[in-house]
Design a protein around this motif. Structure first.
Motif, short mmCIF file in Angstrom:
data_model
loop_
_atom_site.label_atom_id
_atom_site.label_comp_id
_atom_site.label_asym_id
_atom_site.label_seq_id
_atom_site.Cartn_x
_atom_site.Cartn_y
_atom_site.Cartn_z
N LEU A 145 63.35 20.55 1.86
CA LEU A 145 64.13 19.72 2.73
C LEU A 145 64.47 20.74 3.89
CD1 LEU A 145 65.17 16.94 3.90
CD2 LEU A 145 66.98 17.47 2.27
N GLN A 146 65.02 22.20 2.94
CA GLN A 146 65.63 22.59 4.52
C GLN A 146 64.16 23.03 5.36
OE1 GLN A 146 66.46 26.18 1.36
NE2 GLN A 146 68.04 25.73 0.89
N THR A 147 63.25 23.81 4.64
CA THR A 147 62.40 23.23 6.05
C THR A 147 61.65 22.49 6.66
OG1 THR A 147 60.55 25.21 4.25
CG2 THR A 147 59.43 24.40 6.31
N GLN A 148 62.38 21.09 6.11
CA GLN A 148 61.17 20.24 7.00
C GLN A 148 62.69 20.30 8.21
OE1 GLN A 148 61.70 16.48 5.35
NE2 GLN A 148 62.88 15.27 7.31
N ILE A 149 63.64 20.59 7.92
CA ILE A 149 65.35 20.07 8.57
C ILE A 149 65.15 21.12 9.81
CG2 ILE A 149 67.86 20.94 8.80
CD1 ILE A 149 67.89 19.39 5.95
N THR A 150 64.67 23.24 9.81
CA THR A 150 64.83 24.04 10.50
C THR A 150 63.08 23.51 11.49
OG1 THR A 150 63.79 25.19 8.46
CG2 THR A 150 65.83 25.38 9.51
N GLY A 151 62.40 22.75 11.10
CA GLY A 151 61.12 22.49 11.02
C GLY A 151 62.10 21.90 12.57
N ASP A 152 62.75 21.08 12.04
CA ASP A 152 62.95 19.26 13.23
C ASP A 152 63.88 20.08 14.52
OD1 ASP A 152 61.55 18.01 11.92
OD2 ASP A 152 63.12 17.02 10.52
N PHE A 153 64.40 20.76 13.47
CA PHE A 153 66.06 20.99 15.29
C PHE A 153 66.36 22.70 14.77
CE2 PHE A 153 67.36 17.32 11.76
CZ PHE A 153 67.57 16.44 13.22
N PRO A 154 65.31 22.60 16.22
CA PRO A 154 65.10 24.56 15.72
C PRO A 154 65.88 25.21 16.20
CG PRO A 154 63.83 23.03 17.75
CD PRO A 154 64.19 22.29 16.61
N TYR A 155 67.41 25.13 16.51
CA TYR A 155 69.16 25.37 16.90
C TYR A 155 69.49 25.75 14.90
CZ TYR A 155 70.76 20.69 16.52
OH TYR A 155 70.35 19.67 16.16
N ALA A 156 69.01 25.27 14.33
CA ALA A 156 69.50 24.92 12.96
C ALA A 156 69.16 25.94 12.40
CB ALA A 156 68.66 23.82 11.96
N VAL A 157 69.50 26.44 11.35
CA VAL A 157 69.59 28.56 10.83
C VAL A 157 69.86 27.94 8.96
CG1 VAL A 157 70.72 30.38 10.51
CG2 VAL A 157 70.30 29.72 12.38
N GLU A 158 68.52 28.94 8.68
CA GLU A 158 68.64 28.43 7.06
C GLU A 158 68.97 29.29 6.29
OE1 GLU A 158 64.73 27.90 3.80
OE2 GLU A 158 64.64 26.71 5.46
N LEU A 159 69.87 29.36 5.87
CA LEU A 159 70.57 30.40 4.93
C LEU A 159 70.13 30.23 3.34
CD1 LEU A 159 74.07 29.76 6.13
CD2 LEU A 159 72.52 31.67 6.94
N VAL A 189 81.43 20.20 17.60
CA VAL A 189 81.26 21.44 16.64
C VAL A 189 80.17 21.61 15.78
CG1 VAL A 189 83.34 20.92 16.82
CG2 VAL A 189 82.52 19.73 14.71
N PRO A 190 80.26 22.76 15.20
CA PRO A 190 79.63 23.53 13.93
C PRO A 190 79.16 22.27 13.23
CG PRO A 190 80.29 25.68 14.94
CD PRO A 190 81.11 24.21 15.28
N PHE A 191 78.30 22.22 12.69
CA PHE A 191 77.89 21.39 10.90
C PHE A 191 77.51 22.65 10.30
CE2 PHE A 191 78.18 16.77 11.34
CZ PHE A 191 79.14 17.26 11.87
N THR A 192 77.81 21.95 8.40
CA THR A 192 77.09 22.72 8.06
C THR A 192 76.31 21.65 6.84
OG1 THR A 192 78.70 24.39 7.32
CG2 THR A 192 77.36 24.28 5.49
N TYR A 193 74.60 22.06 6.92
CA TYR A 193 74.33 20.60 6.37
C TYR A 193 74.11 20.81 4.80
CZ TYR A 193 70.97 16.78 5.70
OH TYR A 193 69.80 15.18 5.75
N LEU A 194 73.87 20.21 4.07
CA LEU A 194 73.69 20.98 2.55
C LEU A 194 73.09 20.15 1.66
CD1 LEU A 194 77.41 21.47 0.44
CD2 LEU A 194 75.14 23.24 1.54
N CYS A 195 71.25 20.18 1.48
CA CYS A 195 70.09 19.26 0.84
C CYS A 195 69.58 20.40 -0.16
CB CYS A 195 69.14 19.40 1.74
SG CYS A 195 68.79 21.22 2.07
N SER A 196 68.66 19.60 -1.45
CA SER A 196 69.10 19.59 -2.49
C SER A 196 67.99 20.68 -2.77
CB SER A 196 69.06 18.38 -3.68
OG SER A 196 67.79 18.17 -2.95
N SER A 197 66.56 20.59 -1.99
CA SER A 197 65.32 21.59 -1.98
C SER A 197 64.64 22.29 -0.72
CB SER A 197 64.23 20.40 -2.02
OG SER A 197 64.23 19.68 -1.28
N ARG A 198 63.89 23.42 -1.04
CA ARG A 198 64.27 24.67 0.05
C ARG A 198 62.97 23.42 1.03
NH1 ARG A 198 64.51 28.96 2.19
NH2 ARG A 198 62.79 30.42 1.55
#
Length: 83
Positions: free
Chosen positions: A69-83, A58-67
């Motif tokens: 970390l957002q960049t790291q996650i979208t780099g590690d998981f290419p299917y992730a979308v940064e909002l 199922v789709p997940f929403t992952y919240l993080c506290s810093s820009r």
């Protein structure tokens, strides 16, 4: 033993750290709707969340506290979308 790649996660994750897979399975099989995951820097929270998401399918929403970390996650998981 099951690896992240077996679940379709990026190949940079060749193995789970101790406790990661077990925790992801507990999340995936829980009846709870929301989860709060707290752990020290570098413990693998992002991979744990991505693993639970793959197991549940199922789709997940992952919240993080810093820009950063957002960049790291979208780099590690290419299917992730940064909002």
């Amino acid at each position: 033993m099951l690896t992240p790649v077996d679940l379709g996660l990026p190949s940079k994750f060749s193995r789970f750290r101790p406790g990661q897979l077990e925790a992801a399975i507990r999340v995936a099989h829980s009846k709870k709707k929301y989860f709060l995951l707290q752990g020290p820097v570098g413990c693998g929270k992002s991979l744990l969340a991505a693993t639970a998401q793959k197991i549940m399918g199922v789709p997940f929403t992952y919240l993080c506290s810093s820009r950063q970390l957002q960049t790291q996650i979208t780099g590690d998981f290419p299917y992730a979308v940064e909002l």
